[in-house]
Scaffold this motif. Structure first.
Motif, PDB file in Angstrom:
ATOM      1  N   PHE A 240       5.281  -7.198   2.270  1.00  0.00           N
ATOM      2  CA  PHE A 240       5.532  -8.635   2.797  1.00  0.00           C
ATOM      3  C   PHE A 240       6.978  -8.829   2.807  1.00  0.00           C
ATOM      4  O   PHE A 240       7.550  -8.590   1.967  1.00  0.00           O
ATOM      5  N   ASP A 241       7.249 -10.024   3.957  1.00  0.00           N
ATOM      6  CA  ASP A 241       8.652 -10.486   3.796  1.00  0.00           C
ATOM      7  C   ASP A 241       8.464 -11.964   3.418  1.00  0.00           C
ATOM      8  O   ASP A 241       7.728 -12.628   4.231  1.00  0.00           O
ATOM      9  N   ILE A 242       9.106 -12.331   2.449  1.00  0.00           N
ATOM     10  CA  ILE A 242       8.878 -13.931   1.874  1.00  0.00           C
ATOM     11  C   ILE A 242       9.575 -14.598   2.882  1.00  0.00           C
ATOM     12  O   ILE A 242       9.247 -15.810   2.878  1.00  0.00           O
ATOM     13  N   ARG A 243      10.454 -14.291   4.151  1.00  0.00           N
ATOM     14  CA  ARG A 243      10.888 -15.390   4.799  1.00  0.00           C
ATOM     15  C   ARG A 243       9.885 -15.608   5.951  1.00  0.00           C
ATOM     16  O   ARG A 243      10.003 -17.026   6.469  1.00  0.00           O
ATOM     17  N   ALA A 244       8.690 -15.034   5.783  1.00  0.00           N
ATOM     18  CA  ALA A 244       7.558 -15.111   6.831  1.00  0.00           C
ATOM     19  C   ALA A 244       6.411 -15.434   6.199  1.00  0.00           C
ATOM     20  O   ALA A 244       5.680 -14.354   6.491  1.00  0.00           O
ATOM     21  N   PRO A 245       6.044 -16.219   5.253  1.00  0.00           N
ATOM     22  CA  PRO A 245       4.928 -16.059   4.631  1.00  0.00           C
ATOM     23  C   PRO A 245       3.674 -16.098   5.276  1.00  0.00           C
ATOM     24  O   PRO A 245       2.519 -15.676   4.830  1.00  0.00           O
ATOM     25  N   ASN A 246       3.591 -16.561   6.449  1.00  0.00           N
ATOM     26  CA  ASN A 246       2.533 -16.950   7.473  1.00  0.00           C
ATOM     27  C   ASN A 246       2.311 -15.938   8.436  1.00  0.00           C
ATOM     28  O   ASN A 246       1.429 -15.840   8.883  1.00  0.00           O
ATOM     29  N   GLN A 247       3.082 -14.770   8.332  1.00  0.00           N
ATOM     30  CA  GLN A 247       2.881 -13.772   9.444  1.00  0.00           C
ATOM     31  C   GLN A 247       2.049 -12.677   9.298  1.00  0.00           C
ATOM     32  O   GLN A 247       1.781 -11.880   9.829  1.00  0.00           O
ATOM     33  N   GLY A 248       1.754 -12.472   7.822  1.00  0.00           N
ATOM     34  CA  GLY A 248       0.933 -11.295   7.280  1.00  0.00           C
ATOM     35  C   GLY A 248       1.878 -10.120   6.929  1.00  0.00           C
ATOM     36  O   GLY A 248       2.821 -10.385   6.922  1.00  0.00           O
ATOM     37  N   PRO A 249       1.107  -9.123   6.545  1.00  0.00           N
ATOM     38  CA  PRO A 249       1.817  -7.986   5.916  1.00  0.00           C
ATOM     39  C   PRO A 249       2.814  -7.183   7.073  1.00  0.00           C
ATOM     40  O   PRO A 249       2.258  -6.985   8.139  1.00  0.00           O
ATOM     41  N   LEU A 250       3.884  -6.921   6.799  1.00  0.00           N
ATOM     42  CA  LEU A 250       4.630  -5.793   7.364  1.00  0.00           C
ATOM     43  C   LEU A 250       3.857  -4.508   7.584  1.00  0.00           C
ATOM     44  O   LEU A 250       4.024  -3.943   8.567  1.00  0.00           O
ATOM     45  N   CYS A 251       3.421  -4.186   6.449  1.00  0.00           N
ATOM     46  CA  CYS A 251       2.816  -2.697   6.463  1.00  0.00           C
ATOM     47  C   CYS A 251       1.710  -2.714   5.588  1.00  0.00           C
ATOM     48  O   CYS A 251       1.627  -3.366   4.403  1.00  0.00           O
ATOM     49  N   ALA A 252       0.722  -1.581   5.713  1.00  0.00           N
ATOM     50  CA  ALA A 252      -0.332  -1.368   5.061  1.00  0.00           C
ATOM     51  C   ALA A 252      -0.476   0.017   4.733  1.00  0.00           C
ATOM     52  O   ALA A 252      -0.365   0.847   5.679  1.00  0.00           O
ATOM     53  N   MET A 253      -0.931   0.252   3.483  1.00  0.00           N
ATOM     54  CA  MET A 253      -0.978   1.797   3.193  1.00  0.00           C
ATOM     55  C   MET A 253      -2.152   2.050   2.417  1.00  0.00           C
ATOM     56  O   MET A 253      -2.538   1.427   1.416  1.00  0.00           O
ATOM     57  N   ILE A 254      -3.163   2.729   3.144  1.00  0.00           N
ATOM     58  CA  ILE A 254      -4.548   2.829   2.826  1.00  0.00           C
ATOM     59  C   ILE A 254      -5.010   4.453   2.515  1.00  0.00           C
ATOM     60  O   ILE A 254      -4.519   5.213   3.079  1.00  0.00           O
ATOM     61  N   GLY A 255      -5.506   4.525   1.436  1.00  0.00           N
ATOM     62  CA  GLY A 255      -5.901   5.901   0.906  1.00  0.00           C
ATOM     63  C   GLY A 255      -6.469   6.113  -0.346  1.00  0.00           C
ATOM     64  O   GLY A 255      -7.386   6.949  -0.546  1.00  0.00           O
ATOM     65  N   HIS A 256      -6.075   5.213  -1.335  1.00  0.00           N
ATOM     66  CA  HIS A 256      -6.881   5.166  -2.531  1.00  0.00           C
ATOM     67  C   HIS A 256      -8.158   4.981  -2.486  1.00  0.00           C
ATOM     68  O   HIS A 256      -8.448   4.151  -1.724  1.00  0.00           O
ATOM     69  N   GLU A 257      -8.826   5.517  -3.496  1.00  0.00           N
ATOM     70  CA  GLU A 257     -10.499   5.413  -3.359  1.00  0.00           C
ATOM     71  C   GLU A 257     -11.200   4.453  -4.323  1.00  0.00           C
ATOM     72  O   GLU A 257     -12.061   3.792  -4.235  1.00  0.00           O
ATOM     73  N   TYR A 258     -10.104   3.907  -5.492  1.00  0.00           N
ATOM     74  CA  TYR A 258     -10.280   2.871  -6.270  1.00  0.00           C
ATOM     75  C   TYR A 258      -9.359   2.068  -6.381  1.00  0.00           C
ATOM     76  O   TYR A 258      -8.220   2.383  -5.775  1.00  0.00           O
ATOM     77  N   ALA A 259      -9.458   0.922  -7.217  1.00  0.00           N
ATOM     78  CA  ALA A 259      -8.489   0.024  -7.361  1.00  0.00           C
ATOM     79  C   ALA A 259      -7.037   0.722  -7.808  1.00  0.00           C
ATOM     80  O   ALA A 259      -7.059   1.558  -8.341  1.00  0.00           O
ATOM     81  N   ILE A 260      -6.082  -0.077  -7.219  1.00  0.00           N
ATOM     82  CA  ILE A 260      -4.663   0.195  -7.545  1.00  0.00           C
ATOM     83  C   ILE A 260      -4.187  -0.349  -8.590  1.00  0.00           C
ATOM     84  O   ILE A 260      -4.231  -1.870  -8.614  1.00  0.00           O
ATOM     85  N   ARG A 261      -3.717   0.193  -9.661  1.00  0.00           N
ATOM     86  CA  ARG A 261      -3.402  -0.529 -10.936  1.00  0.00           C
ATOM     87  C   ARG A 261      -1.777  -0.904 -11.152  1.00  0.00           C
ATOM     88  O   ARG A 261      -1.344  -1.778 -11.485  1.00  0.00           O
ATOM     89  N   LYS A 262      -0.981   0.143 -10.372  1.00  0.00           N
ATOM     90  CA  LYS A 262       0.435  -0.231 -10.553  1.00  0.00           C
ATOM     91  C   LYS A 262       1.019   0.355  -9.281  1.00  0.00           C
ATOM     92  O   LYS A 262       0.759   1.322  -8.733  1.00  0.00           O
ATOM     93  N   VAL A 263       2.282  -0.218  -8.693  1.00  0.00           N
ATOM     94  CA  VAL A 263       2.829   0.206  -7.512  1.00  0.00           C
ATOM     95  C   VAL A 263       4.333  -0.293  -7.793  1.00  0.00           C
ATOM     96  O   VAL A 263       4.661  -1.192  -8.279  1.00  0.00           O
ATOM     97  N   THR A 264       5.071   0.598  -7.522  1.00  0.00           N
ATOM     98  CA  THR A 264       6.759   0.605  -7.851  1.00  0.00           C
ATOM     99  C   THR A 264       7.430   1.255  -6.715  1.00  0.00           C
ATOM    100  O   THR A 264       7.262   2.356  -6.358  1.00  0.00           O
ATOM    101  N   TRP A 265       8.581   0.326  -6.095  1.00  0.00           N
ATOM    102  CA  TRP A 265       9.370   0.958  -4.995  1.00  0.00           C
ATOM    103  C   TRP A 265      10.221   1.972  -5.875  1.00  0.00           C
ATOM    104  O   TRP A 265      10.816   1.715  -6.986  1.00  0.00           O
ATOM    105  N   SER A 266      10.604   2.893  -5.072  1.00  0.00           N
ATOM    106  CA  SER A 266      11.859   3.932  -5.430  1.00  0.00           C
ATOM    107  C   SER A 266      13.147   3.260  -5.657  1.00  0.00           C
ATOM    108  O   SER A 266      13.449   2.226  -4.811  1.00  0.00           O
ATOM    109  N   PRO A 267      13.969   3.686  -6.982  1.00  0.00           N
ATOM    110  CA  PRO A 267      15.054   3.069  -6.705  1.00  0.00           C
ATOM    111  C   PRO A 267      16.211   3.872  -6.185  1.00  0.00           C
ATOM    112  O   PRO A 267      17.510   3.501  -6.061  1.00  0.00           O
ATOM    113  N   HIS A 268      15.851   4.777  -5.348  1.00  0.00           N
ATOM    114  CA  HIS A 268      16.935   5.518  -4.842  1.00  0.00           C
ATOM    115  C   HIS A 268      16.626   5.518  -3.276  1.00  0.00           C
ATOM    116  O   HIS A 268      17.707   5.661  -2.444  1.00  0.00           O
ATOM    117  N   LEU A 269      15.316   5.287  -2.907  1.00  0.00           N
ATOM    118  CA  LEU A 269      15.004   5.374  -1.491  1.00  0.00           C
ATOM    119  C   LEU A 269      14.319   4.092  -0.683  1.00  0.00           C
ATOM    120  O   LEU A 269      13.223   3.518  -1.646  1.00  0.00           O
TER     121      LEU A 269
END
Length: 358
Positions: A240-269
């Motif tokens: 999401f972009d917090i500048r446009a809270p009502n626009q919806g998500p920028l991107c969706a990533m689908i593939g996990h088969e069960y709940a996602i417990r942790k997500v973290t952005w790369s510190p390099h890319l």
């Protein structure tokens, strides 16, 4: 791949030290965190493998940890009894400091990367609290009125922090604003808003909304100050972009088969994320921004509410865990790719993301 067994304790969180490239820590709990003790491990990567240099046993389960940004030997842990403890690797047995104001489980702690004299915590009691290691009482309490699984300061501003909760909202607080009736709340984004992703694979038809479900984790992008990622029970990572809270998500990533417990952005890319899931895998993703697949700022701001998000792509996965994977973190040092993961299989794995990428 290197492995270390947290024997008798199921891993909940792992974090690399911000000071040493060879040091990391794990917060773990006996009996899967349901009842019993917790254990906090401080580990060293050596030519002979992963070696524990210190561990501390606590009276209740441990759910998260955060390294101090002002002292290389100290780290916080959050506990099931509502307490937060500060341990020092050079001090035996006991925490050097503790805080207890939360009335239920503390599920996350996060140190401010800019104003390094502060950290925050979030709890199932429906609050986010801000603390100073120099004070016994919290500096500020931010109510969410719902079970709050994850809270984090922005890496770009000392006064902005965010959280995600069981009510499927991202909340962003700006401590520079007047308290008033909003308690510094400046942005509130519905993760599952009407029409968000409608017509895309994995989403319902345009006439309906995505059913709300608990958001368990989120993280700020390290290079794009207004972008954050969320994930949780519905198995989908959204940015999401917090500048446009009502626009919806920028991107969706689908593939996990069960709940996602942790997500973290790369510190390099800036376009790469890493996720850990109850499906026993860690997965590497791209949100498409490096290729221009993601809409430009101008295009995004012009698009209407409910516009379908760009679909991200999976770059690879690691499946060496044999139980829920609950923690994952990137190494800040060296070439981009080294990371660590932990899970309920009593296993800590240190591995190179590039080895699993297709």
């Amino acid at each position: 791949m290197l492995e270390f067994r947290t024997e008798g304790y199921n891993g909940y969180a792992v974090k690399y030290s911000p000071f040493f490239d060879s040091r990391l820590a794990v917060a773990a709990s006996s009996n899967f965190g349901l009842v019993g003790n917790g254990r906090f491990y401080i580990l060293e990567l050596t030519p002979n493998g992963i070696v524990p240099i210190k561990w501390f046993t606590t009276q209740d389960a441990l759910y998260d940890l955060a390294w101090s940004e002002i002292h290389e030997n100290q780290a916080l842990v959050s506990s099931g009894d509502g307490s937060i403890k500060l341990f020092d690797a050079t001090v035996d047995e006991f925490p050097i400091q503790g805080w207890k104001e939360h009335t239920r489980e503390v599920f996350s702690v996060h140190w401010n990367l800019i104003a390094k004299d502060k950290f925050c915590s979030s709890s199932w009691d429906g609050t986010v609290k801000i603390w100073s290691p120099a004070r016994q009482q919290s500096l500020l309490t931010l109510p969410t009125q719902t079970c709050t699984y994850s809270a984090a300061f922005s890496p770009h501003s000392p006064d902005i922090l965010s959280c995600v909760s069981s009510d499927s909202y991202v909340r962003v607080f700006d401590l520079r604003t007047p308290t008033s009736a909003s308690n510094h709340l400046t942005v509130q984004i519905p993760i599952h808003g009407a029409g968000m992703g409608a017509g895309k694979p994995g989403f319902p038809p345009a006439s309906g909304a995505v059913p709300p479900s608990e958001a368990l984790t989120h993280d700020w992008n390290k290079y794009r100050p207004t972008v954050l990622a969320t994930a949780g029970v519905d198995r989908t990572i959204r940015t999401f972009d917090i500048r446009a809270p009502n626009q919806g998500p920028l991107c969706a990533m689908i593939g996990h088969e069960y709940a996602i417990r942790k997500v973290t952005w790369s510190p390099h890319l800036s376009h790469v994320l890493l996720s850990a899931s109850y499906d026993m895998t860690c997965r590497v993703w791209s949100d498409g921004s490096e290729t221009g697949a993601l809409a430009t700022d101008t295009d995004f701001m012009r698009s209407g509410p409910g516009a379908a998000p760009t679909m991200g792509r999976e770059l690879g996965r690691m499946g060496r865990h044999t139980e829920f994977v609950t923690g994952v973190d990137w190494c800040l040092f060296g070439s981009e790719g080294w990371c660590a993961s932990c899970g309920w299989d009593e296993k800590l794995c240190v591995w190179d993301v590039r080895a699993v990428m297709g």
